[in-house]
Motif scaffolding. Structure first.
Motif, PDB file in Angstrom:
ATOM      1  N   THR A 156      47.903  43.540  34.019  1.00 54.43           N
ATOM      2  CA  THR A 156      46.460  43.795  34.044  1.00 54.43           C
ATOM      3  C   THR A 156      46.068  45.046  33.275  1.00 54.43           C
ATOM      4  O   THR A 156      44.914  45.206  32.923  1.00 54.43           O
ATOM      5  CB  THR A 156      45.922  43.874  35.488  1.00 54.43           C
ATOM      6  N   PHE A 183      42.551  45.782  31.457  1.00 54.69           N
ATOM      7  CA  PHE A 183      41.765  47.009  31.626  1.00 54.69           C
ATOM      8  C   PHE A 183      41.492  47.664  30.272  1.00 54.69           C
ATOM      9  O   PHE A 183      40.431  48.217  30.041  1.00 54.69           O
ATOM     10  CB  PHE A 183      42.490  48.001  32.548  1.00 54.69           C
ATOM     11  N   TYR A 215      36.531  51.549  33.453  1.00 55.91           N
ATOM     12  CA  TYR A 215      37.111  50.677  34.475  1.00 55.91           C
ATOM     13  C   TYR A 215      36.253  49.441  34.681  1.00 55.91           C
ATOM     14  O   TYR A 215      35.063  49.559  34.947  1.00 55.91           O
ATOM     15  CB  TYR A 215      37.262  51.429  35.797  1.00 55.91           C
ATOM     16  N   VAL A 275      34.390  44.814  39.734  1.00 59.10           N
ATOM     17  CA  VAL A 275      35.012  43.708  40.466  1.00 59.10           C
ATOM     18  C   VAL A 275      34.666  42.390  39.780  1.00 59.10           C
ATOM     19  O   VAL A 275      35.538  41.550  39.536  1.00 59.10           O
ATOM     20  CB  VAL A 275      34.530  43.686  41.931  1.00 59.10           C
ATOM     21  N   GLN A 297      36.497  41.919  36.417  1.00 63.83           N
ATOM     22  CA  GLN A 297      37.910  41.569  36.619  1.00 63.83           C
ATOM     23  C   GLN A 297      38.048  40.150  37.132  1.00 63.83           C
ATOM     24  O   GLN A 297      38.875  39.381  36.669  1.00 63.83           O
ATOM     25  CB  GLN A 297      38.555  42.517  37.629  1.00 63.83           C
ATOM     26  N   TYR A 298      37.196  39.820  38.107  1.00 65.23           N
ATOM     27  CA  TYR A 298      37.233  38.490  38.705  1.00 65.23           C
ATOM     28  C   TYR A 298      37.126  37.422  37.622  1.00 65.23           C
ATOM     29  O   TYR A 298      37.894  36.468  37.592  1.00 65.23           O
ATOM     30  CB  TYR A 298      36.092  38.356  39.715  1.00 65.23           C
ATOM     31  N   TYR A 316      40.429  37.217  35.574  1.00 64.79           N
ATOM     32  CA  TYR A 316      41.537  36.609  36.316  1.00 64.79           C
ATOM     33  C   TYR A 316      41.264  35.133  36.586  1.00 64.79           C
ATOM     34  O   TYR A 316      42.165  34.306  36.569  1.00 64.79           O
ATOM     35  CB  TYR A 316      41.785  37.341  37.645  1.00 64.79           C
ATOM     36  N   LEU A 360      49.211  44.642  40.099  1.00 66.41           N
ATOM     37  CA  LEU A 360      48.161  45.647  40.210  1.00 66.41           C
ATOM     38  C   LEU A 360      48.353  46.669  39.097  1.00 66.41           C
ATOM     39  O   LEU A 360      49.475  46.902  38.636  1.00 66.41           O
ATOM     40  CB  LEU A 360      48.208  46.310  41.597  1.00 66.41           C
ATOM     41  N   LEU A 361      47.248  47.257  38.687  1.00 67.73           N
ATOM     42  CA  LEU A 361      47.215  48.121  37.504  1.00 67.73           C
ATOM     43  C   LEU A 361      48.415  49.070  37.432  1.00 67.73           C
ATOM     44  O   LEU A 361      48.645  49.869  38.330  1.00 67.73           O
ATOM     45  CB  LEU A 361      45.909  48.922  37.513  1.00 67.73           C
ATOM     46  N   ASP A 388      38.876  47.776  44.170  1.00 67.15           N
ATOM     47  CA  ASP A 388      38.146  46.849  43.285  1.00 67.15           C
ATOM     48  C   ASP A 388      39.059  45.730  42.804  1.00 67.15           C
ATOM     49  O   ASP A 388      38.680  44.564  42.787  1.00 67.15           O
ATOM     50  CB  ASP A 388      37.589  47.597  42.055  1.00 67.15           C
ATOM     51  N   GLN A 389      40.279  46.110  42.418  1.00 69.90           N
ATOM     52  CA  GLN A 389      41.182  45.092  41.899  1.00 69.90           C
ATOM     53  C   GLN A 389      41.571  44.101  43.009  1.00 69.90           C
ATOM     54  O   GLN A 389      41.608  42.892  42.787  1.00 69.90           O
ATOM     55  CB  GLN A 389      42.434  45.746  41.292  1.00 69.90           C
ATOM     56  N   ALA A 416      49.106  39.141  44.672  1.00 71.46           N
ATOM     57  CA  ALA A 416      49.078  40.480  44.079  1.00 71.46           C
ATOM     58  C   ALA A 416      50.444  41.134  44.215  1.00 71.46           C
ATOM     59  O   ALA A 416      51.133  40.962  45.222  1.00 71.46           O
ATOM     60  CB  ALA A 416      48.023  41.338  44.774  1.00 71.46           C
TER      61      ALA A 416
END
Lengths: 82, 569
Positions: free
Chosen positions: B298, B302, B308, B311, B314-315, B318, B334-335, B373-374, B390
């Motif tokens: 990810t 990013f 950044y 949400v 990113q949603y 993904y 995760l980041l 957020d992620q 995740a």
């Protein structure tokens, strides 16, 4: 002449694209438009000068319109910015 | 020959297209005739540049979309809106009169500096845009035209100092045979793009711009990281024929892979997934016959944002990936920024020992809003029925798993949560960690580097970076046992899952889930489908008693030679 203070609700503030839309609205109308932030003013037709104001979400800006279609122009600008 | 960093494998040949601001001859900057002549030069340049941006706008609108194109419409407005003209006219008032080129570069340079000093990060980044506009304008005044990368007449090798996103969106990618940049590394924008499009790429090739003349026939070897110039026509022909054959061959292999189950010859099922960084990669994964993704990096998603991502943003990213890879599982790491992958907009400061510094979960726990957020973005997808999970990077203690679980507890307690096993501490405590994880995934690159205390970027010790070192074998064996005891899935997503010898070792030790780059999947599937479980059991016994990396490597190479010999290929 009408004047209005707007709080910028647009998430992107007046970044390149929204600021360009702002300039397009001004150029399509017949009124003279200016906007200012913290006392610094920029002509509504100048994208570069508007961008130099560095307007981001939450900023308060003052818009002045003067001309035959000032109300319509102000309405379009308000819709774009808020 | 110019040496650089291998950044996307393969060989490409073609005439060199030098993508630099063409250097303005010094006399164009100082010489001047009179104000009127310079003004008319400026006007001509302005017309050429406007035409250039108008064309770019149309092109981007067609190839990419309205939103991206609107940026170029903005540039056009800046160019023609009168401010630059006004600034240049003022600059030309002085005596003695300066040149139009100098006036443009000075005005745009000063304006860019003003942007660079603004508070908002977004506006700071516009400085590069303004400079870009000034450079194009100066080029047009000087040369009467602007070097147009949007239309290449034949497959070409692109050589640039760096490849900015603005350049890459206009590149005529169908006709790019290879990319060479003087700066950057394997994680730079150009390299990522090149890999996703399987274009050979070399980064960090210092001196490339000077060494090569425009139009000269060049060869980019992205696997070795070199740029060769002055290539003979016969050699170019051979490379092109070879590439065509490889392309046909790999299309056939991909098709075979899509239609063939990942199973050992003796019948045991395997799972072969792809490591990906974007929706585009996800499509390649499907084409290669991957069963989902064992690693979504990810940090690259990013990096495609200027700050950044929210949400929702990113949603969306993904979701696109998960939709493409359905019905298979997607593992979102995760980041993991920091170390060799700093985020340009993060507040991370340079560290003396970045690989031992604030990276992975350490960064996330000191930036909890980013973590939350992620998790919200991934959790929402899971709650909508997507098969997604995740993965926490750089774990050294159960406390880190619990900290992430605590956040999930209030939002998406159902989201499967696993860990990346890549630190010595996590191997030593693997039993405890496995009990609190829904799955494990071994990141072999970092695990090997941390276990053996070897920096594999350091040429003096790189020979000690040994993936088959007995300590690595013991660690892998322990992890496999722990996953089995805890009855949770275990995968491998590092480089060891991408090469025949190391895959043989992983399967022998009991790993049944591999995640590699899409390009490797068909070839690896060919190998694994020839293997028998008894054959693997023998290898396991030998690996576990060996004291030496070299011995293990010989063993595995020998076994692979035996296999390919048997098949007569």
């Amino acid at each position: 002449m009408i004047e209005k203070t707007l709080e910028v609700g647009n998430e992107e503030g007046l970044h390149t694209r929204p600021a360009n839309k702002f300039v397009k609205i001004v150029k399509e109308g017949q009124s003279e438009v200016s906007l200012s932030k913290n006392g610094v003013e920029a002509p509504g037709k100048s994208l570069l000068k508007i961008m130099k104001l560095g307007i981001v979400q939450g900023d308060k800006i003052t818009v002045r319109c003067d001309g035959p279609d000032e109300n319509e122009v102000m309405a379009s600008i308000t819709a774009l910015v808020q | 020959m110019v040496k650089g960093i291998p950044s996307s494998p393969g060989e490409g040949v073609g005439p060199a297209v030098i993508l630099s601001e063409r250097s303005i001859p010094p006399d164009m900057r100082v010489s001047s005739t009179d104000r009127e002549t310079e003004l008319s030069r400026f006007q001509t340049g302005l017309r050429v540049t406007s035409e250039y941006y108008r064309k770019t706008y149309e092109l981007v609108k067609q190839r990419i979309g309205q939103d991206e194109a609107d940026i170029f419409d903005g540039y056009l407005e800046i160019l023609t809106g009168g401010d630059i003209e006004e600034g240049v006219q003022d600059a030309l008032e002085g005596k003695p009169c300066i040149s139009a080129v100098e006036a443009v570069l000075t005005f745009c340079g000063e304006t860019a500096d003003e942007f660079a000093e603004m508070d908002s990060e977004y506006f700071q980044q516009r400085a590069a845009d303004i400079r870009d506009i000034g450079n194009r304008l100066a080029e047009a005044i000087c040369f009467g035209d602007i070097l147009d990368v949007a239309s290449l007449s034949e497959p070409s090798v692109i050589i640039a100092r760096e490849l900015s996103p603005a350049y890459t969106v206009t590149l005529d990618l169908e006709h790019v045979a290879g990319i060479v940049t003087e700066t950057g590394g394997p994680t730079s924008h150009a390299a990522i793009l090149a890999r996703s499009l399987t274009i050979p790429c070399v980064t960090g090739a210092e001196g490339a711009l000077v060494a090569v003349s425009p139009g000269e026939l060049c060869l980019v070897d992205g696997g070795r990281g070199v740029l060769e110039r002055n290539i003979s026509d016969e050699r170019a022909k051979r490379v092109r024929e070879n590439n065509r054959a490889l392309k046909r061959d790999s299309e056939l292999k991909r098709e075979w892979s899509r239609n063939t189950e990942a199973r050992l010859n003796s019948g045991e099922a395997l799972i072969m997934k792809a490591n990906i960084s974007s929706a585009k990669d996800a499509r390649l994964a499907v084409e290669a016959g991957a069963q989902g993704s064992g690693l979504v990096r990810t940090e690259f998603i990013f990096m495609s944002f200027n700050t950044y991502p929210t949400v929702d943003e990113q949603y969306e990213k993904y979701r696109e990936i998960c939709a493409i890879l359905q019905p298979y599982t997607v593992t979102i790491r995760l980041l993991d920024c920091g170390a060799d992958k700093p985020l340009p907009y993060s507040d991370q400061r340079p560290e003396e020992n970045p690989f031992l510094g604030e990276r992975g979960i350490r960064f996330l726990l000191s930036h909890r809003e980013i973590l939350a957020d992620q998790l919200k973005a991934v959790g929402r997808l899971h709650s909508e029925g997507f098969k997604v999970q995740a993965m926490i990077p750089m774990v050294v203690t159960v406390a880190e798993i619990r900290a992430v679980r605590a956040i999930l507890q209030d939002i998406y307690p159902e989201l499967p949560l696993g860990i990346m096993v890549e630190t010595p501490a996590s191997v030593l405590r693997i039993g405890e960690l496995a009990r609190e994880s829904d799955f494990l995934s071994i990141g072999t690159n970092d695990l090997v580097q941390y276990l053996l205390a070897i920096d594999r970027g350091n040429p003096r010790v790189v020979n000690l970076y040994q993936e088959l070192h007995p300590a690595v074998i013991t660690a892998l064996d322990r992890i496999v046992t722990a996953a089995r005891d805890a009855d949770i899935p275990l995968g491998v997503c590092g480089d060891m899952a991408s090469r025949p010898e190391t895959i043989l070792a992983l399967l022998a030790l009991g790993v049944r889930e591999l995640s590699s780059s899409s390009a490797d999947i068909p070839r690896l599937k060919e190998l694994v489908t020839t293997l028998d479980i008894d054959f693997l059991a023998d290898i396991r016994d030998e690996l576990l008693i060996s004291d030496f990396h070299d011995q293990n490597l010989r063993l595995l190479t020998q076994r692979i030679d035996d296999l390919t010999g048997e098949n007569g290929t």
